[in-house]
Write a protein that holds these residues in place. Structure first.
Motif, PDB file in Angstrom:
ATOM      1  N   ALA A 132       0.822  -1.211   0.000  1.00 25.14           N
ATOM      2  CA  ALA A 132       0.000   0.000   0.000  1.00 25.14           C
ATOM      3  C   ALA A 132       0.858   1.262   0.000  1.00 25.14           C
ATOM      4  N   TYR A 133       2.035   1.148   0.574  1.00 27.22           N
ATOM      5  CA  TYR A 133       2.915   2.301   0.760  1.00 27.22           C
ATOM      6  C   TYR A 133       3.625   2.700  -0.530  1.00 27.22           C
ATOM      7  N   VAL A 134       4.108   1.733  -1.289  1.00 27.24           N
ATOM      8  CA  VAL A 134       4.822   2.020  -2.543  1.00 27.24           C
ATOM      9  C   VAL A 134       3.786   2.178  -3.648  1.00 27.24           C
ATOM     10  N   THR A 135       3.568   3.408  -4.070  1.00 25.02           N
ATOM     11  CA  THR A 135       2.510   3.691  -5.045  1.00 25.02           C
ATOM     12  C   THR A 135       3.017   3.901  -6.459  1.00 25.02           C
ATOM     13  N   HIS A 136       4.296   4.244  -6.631  1.00 20.70           N
ATOM     14  CA  HIS A 136       4.820   4.521  -7.968  1.00 20.70           C
ATOM     15  C   HIS A 136       6.221   3.917  -8.102  1.00 20.70           C
ATOM     16  N   THR A 137       6.440   3.250  -9.228  1.00 20.39           N
ATOM     17  CA  THR A 137       7.753   2.673  -9.525  1.00 20.39           C
ATOM     18  C   THR A 137       8.210   3.160 -10.899  1.00 20.39           C
ATOM     19  N   PHE A 138       9.437   3.677 -10.951  1.00 21.41           N
ATOM     20  CA  PHE A 138      10.018   4.179 -12.192  1.00 21.41           C
ATOM     21  C   PHE A 138      11.311   3.427 -12.490  1.00 21.41           C
ATOM     22  N   GLY A 139      11.636   3.269 -13.758  1.00 22.91           N
ATOM     23  CA  GLY A 139      12.972   2.847 -14.126  1.00 22.91           C
ATOM     24  C   GLY A 139      13.966   3.938 -13.771  1.00 22.91           C
ATOM     25  N   VAL A 140      15.188   3.558 -13.427  1.00 23.74           N
ATOM     26  CA  VAL A 140      16.148   4.549 -12.948  1.00 23.74           C
ATOM     27  C   VAL A 140      16.462   5.615 -14.000  1.00 23.74           C
ATOM     28  N   ASP A 141      16.345   5.281 -15.270  1.00 21.44           N
ATOM     29  CA  ASP A 141      16.592   6.283 -16.307  1.00 21.44           C
ATOM     30  C   ASP A 141      15.469   7.321 -16.383  1.00 21.44           C
ATOM     31  N   ASP A 142      14.374   7.065 -15.678  1.00 14.05           N
ATOM     32  CA  ASP A 142      13.277   8.034 -15.602  1.00 14.05           C
ATOM     33  C   ASP A 142      13.331   8.800 -14.281  1.00 14.05           C
ATOM     34  N   VAL A 143      14.522   8.935 -13.713  1.00 10.38           N
ATOM     35  CA  VAL A 143      14.667   9.597 -12.417  1.00 10.38           C
ATOM     36  C   VAL A 143      14.182  11.049 -12.465  1.00 10.38           C
ATOM     37  N   GLN A 144      14.349  11.720 -13.597  1.00  9.31           N
ATOM     38  CA  GLN A 144      13.869  13.096 -13.703  1.00  9.31           C
ATOM     39  C   GLN A 144      12.355  13.163 -13.474  1.00  9.31           C
ATOM     40  N   GLN A 145      11.608  12.292 -14.159  1.00 11.18           N
ATOM     41  CA  GLN A 145      10.152  12.289 -14.007  1.00 11.18           C
ATOM     42  C   GLN A 145       9.755  11.872 -12.599  1.00 11.18           C
ATOM     43  N   ALA A 146      10.512  10.927 -12.016  1.00 10.64           N
ATOM     44  CA  ALA A 146      10.193  10.466 -10.664  1.00 10.64           C
ATOM     45  C   ALA A 146      10.334  11.600  -9.649  1.00 10.64           C
ATOM     46  N   PHE A 147      11.401  12.369  -9.733  1.00 16.58           N
ATOM     47  CA  PHE A 147      11.593  13.475  -8.800  1.00 16.58           C
ATOM     48  C   PHE A 147      10.605  14.611  -9.059  1.00 16.58           C
ATOM     49  N   GLU A 148      10.257  14.839 -10.301  1.00 12.14           N
ATOM     50  CA  GLU A 148       9.256  15.867 -10.590  1.00 12.14           C
ATOM     51  C   GLU A 148       7.906  15.493  -9.976  1.00 12.14           C
ATOM     52  N   LEU A 149       7.552  14.214 -10.012  1.00 10.12           N
ATOM     53  CA  LEU A 149       6.326  13.772  -9.349  1.00 10.12           C
ATOM     54  C   LEU A 149       6.450  13.935  -7.836  1.00 10.12           C
ATOM     55  N   ALA A 150       7.611  13.584  -7.287  1.00  8.23           N
ATOM     56  CA  ALA A 150       7.812  13.709  -5.842  1.00  8.23           C
ATOM     57  C   ALA A 150       7.721  15.159  -5.380  1.00  8.23           C
ATOM     58  N   ALA A 151       8.039  16.090  -6.255  1.00  8.69           N
ATOM     59  CA  ALA A 151       8.037  17.505  -5.889  1.00  8.69           C
ATOM     60  C   ALA A 151       6.639  18.110  -5.906  1.00  8.69           C
ATOM     61  N   ARG A 152       5.644  17.375  -6.448  1.00  4.84           N
ATOM     62  CA  ARG A 152       4.286  17.899  -6.537  1.00  4.84           C
ATOM     63  C   ARG A 152       3.390  17.234  -5.493  1.00  4.84           C
ATOM     64  N   PRO A 153       2.699  18.009  -4.666  1.00  3.61           N
ATOM     65  CA  PRO A 153       1.737  17.401  -3.737  1.00  3.61           C
ATOM     66  C   PRO A 153       0.608  16.721  -4.510  1.00  3.61           C
ATOM     67  N   THR A 154       0.478  15.415  -4.353  1.00  2.00           N
ATOM     68  CA  THR A 154      -0.482  14.631  -5.113  1.00  2.00           C
ATOM     69  C   THR A 154      -1.161  13.632  -4.183  1.00  2.00           C
ATOM     70  N   PRO A 155      -2.496  13.636  -4.071  1.00  2.00           N
ATOM     71  CA  PRO A 155      -3.167  12.742  -3.123  1.00  2.00           C
ATOM     72  C   PRO A 155      -2.834  11.263  -3.321  1.00  2.00           C
ATOM     73  N   GLY A 156      -2.692  10.816  -4.557  1.00  2.00           N
ATOM     74  CA  GLY A 156      -2.482   9.397  -4.803  1.00  2.00           C
ATOM     75  C   GLY A 156      -1.042   8.941  -4.722  1.00  2.00           C
ATOM     76  N   ARG A 157      -0.133   9.849  -4.465  1.00  2.00           N
ATOM     77  CA  ARG A 157       1.289   9.494  -4.419  1.00  2.00           C
ATOM     78  C   ARG A 157       1.767   9.406  -2.971  1.00  2.00           C
ATOM     79  N   ILE A 158       2.349   8.237  -2.631  1.00  2.00           N
ATOM     80  CA  ILE A 158       2.945   8.101  -1.300  1.00  2.00           C
ATOM     81  C   ILE A 158       4.449   7.891  -1.473  1.00  2.00           C
ATOM     82  N   LYS A 159       4.866   6.681  -1.785  1.00  2.00           N
ATOM     83  CA  LYS A 159       6.295   6.400  -1.932  1.00  2.00           C
ATOM     84  C   LYS A 159       6.639   6.099  -3.376  1.00  2.00           C
ATOM     85  N   ILE A 160       7.712   6.748  -3.837  1.00  2.00           N
ATOM     86  CA  ILE A 160       8.192   6.566  -5.206  1.00  2.00           C
ATOM     87  C   ILE A 160       9.496   5.796  -5.159  1.00  2.00           C
TER      88      ILE A 160
END
Length: 322
Positions: free
Chosen positions: A290-318
């Motif tokens: 339940a805690y890990v809500t989003h998984t990215f490939g490491v080459d998509d680290v830019q998109q992963a951090f951009e998501l982490a920087a935005r307050p989003t109700p459905g996002r918990i752990k990336i």
């Protein structure tokens, strides 16, 4: 080998590096192969280019440290100069130099521990923040029967809520301007308050003040003051959030007149509490999925951090995986 690093505010770069030489390991160190990493709220100032406290943080517009700023990792041991870590085992814990975004990295073995082999690496990496929360809760008075309020319902705050309820808290209040109502029950939250901490405080019933308030936001000075003002008589405040400022103004009048206790501190006994986190996760198998809500490939680290920087109700752990 591949490596990602922050080279300018909000900007990652991928580079190639030579593989570490296992014969150069200092006593207690291990060489790891990257298996998974997770983004922590304390990584975000580095992503924004904020000047940090690491000695190597000397870049002109960002830290410019290879593998920076990741520290929550899972890795396979390739070489070990630590007596408790064997080649071929998988471990979870801290990238001690905050350089976890590399195909191979050297880290302090005292900040690593083996884990349930039945866990996928993308779930196992969440044992690191869980260990931090469990260690913090050890410092608190017993939670059974208490009213616990957690300011901040991000990835750390929700873990605090879950652990508090598991420890027997009679009531858990979660405070966050992001709407967490959809996951509140899953993480043990009885009262999901969608508000900033100052607005929550302004509407708080004086007769229903929490016994314990956990500040799980950090990075600014206001929320600690709100926690101190909100907690009840002889209550306890735990400051967990990462301080971006050296000095925080607090009301000593409130501390004195209400006989309060203020606690903070980094996570110690890391191998022990990582093992405790592994045990806790086995007892609560529903938690990590339940805690890990989003998984990215490491080459998509830019998109992963951009998501982490935005307050989003459905996002918990990336989480990042190879």
């Amino acid at each position: 080998m591949w490596c990602h690093r922050v080279v300018a505010p909000y900007t990652f770069e991928k580079i190639e590096l030579p593989e570490p030489d296992p014969t150069t390991l200092a006593p207690g160190q291990v060489l790891l192969k990257f298996c998974a990493a997770a983004i922590c709220g304390s990584d975000m100032p580095g992503f924004r280019g904020t000047q940090g406290k690491l000695p190597a943080d000397v870049g002109p517009c960002a830290a410019d440290i290879d593998g920076f700023p990741i520290h929550e990792i899972v890795g396979e041991v390739l070489a070990s100069a630590h007596p408790e870590h064997q080649v071929g085992s998988r471990v979870v814990g801290w990238a001690s130099a905050f350089d976890g975004l590399k195909a191979q990295l050297v880290s302090d073995g005292e900040g690593l521990a083996p884990y349930d082999p039945g866990l996928a690496p993308e779930h196992a990496v969440a044992l690191q923040p869980l260990a931090c929360v469990l260690y913090a809760v050890e410092q608190l008075p017993p939670l059974a029967g208490k009213h616990v309020a957690v300011i901040g319902q991000g990835s750390i705050g929700l873990l605090f809520s879950y652990v508090a309820k598991a420890a027997g808290a009679a009531r858990v209040t979660g405070v966050d301007p992001v709407d967490r109502s959809a996951v509140a029950a899953t993480f043990g939250v009885d009262d999901a308050v969608r508000a900033t901490s100052d607005r929550w405080l302004a509407h708080l019933d004086p007769g229903a003040r929490p016994d314990i308030v956990i500040e799980a936001v950090g990075h600014q000075v206001a929320t600690l003051g709100h926690a101190i003002e909100a907690v009840g008589w002889r209550g306890t405040v735990f400051y967990f959030g990462v301080p971006d400022d050296d000095c925080y103004p607090i009301s000593m009048r409130n501390m004195l007149r209400s006989n309060l206790t203020l606690i903070s501190g980094i996570t110690l006994d890391r191998r022990r509490v990582l093992t405790e986190a592994d045990r806790f996760a086995r007892e609560h198998p529903e938690l990590l999925p339940a805690y890990v809500t989003h998984t990215f490939g490491v080459d998509d680290v830019q998109q992963a951090f951009e998501l982490a920087a935005r307050p989003t109700p459905g996002r918990i752990k990336i989480v990042l995986v190879p």
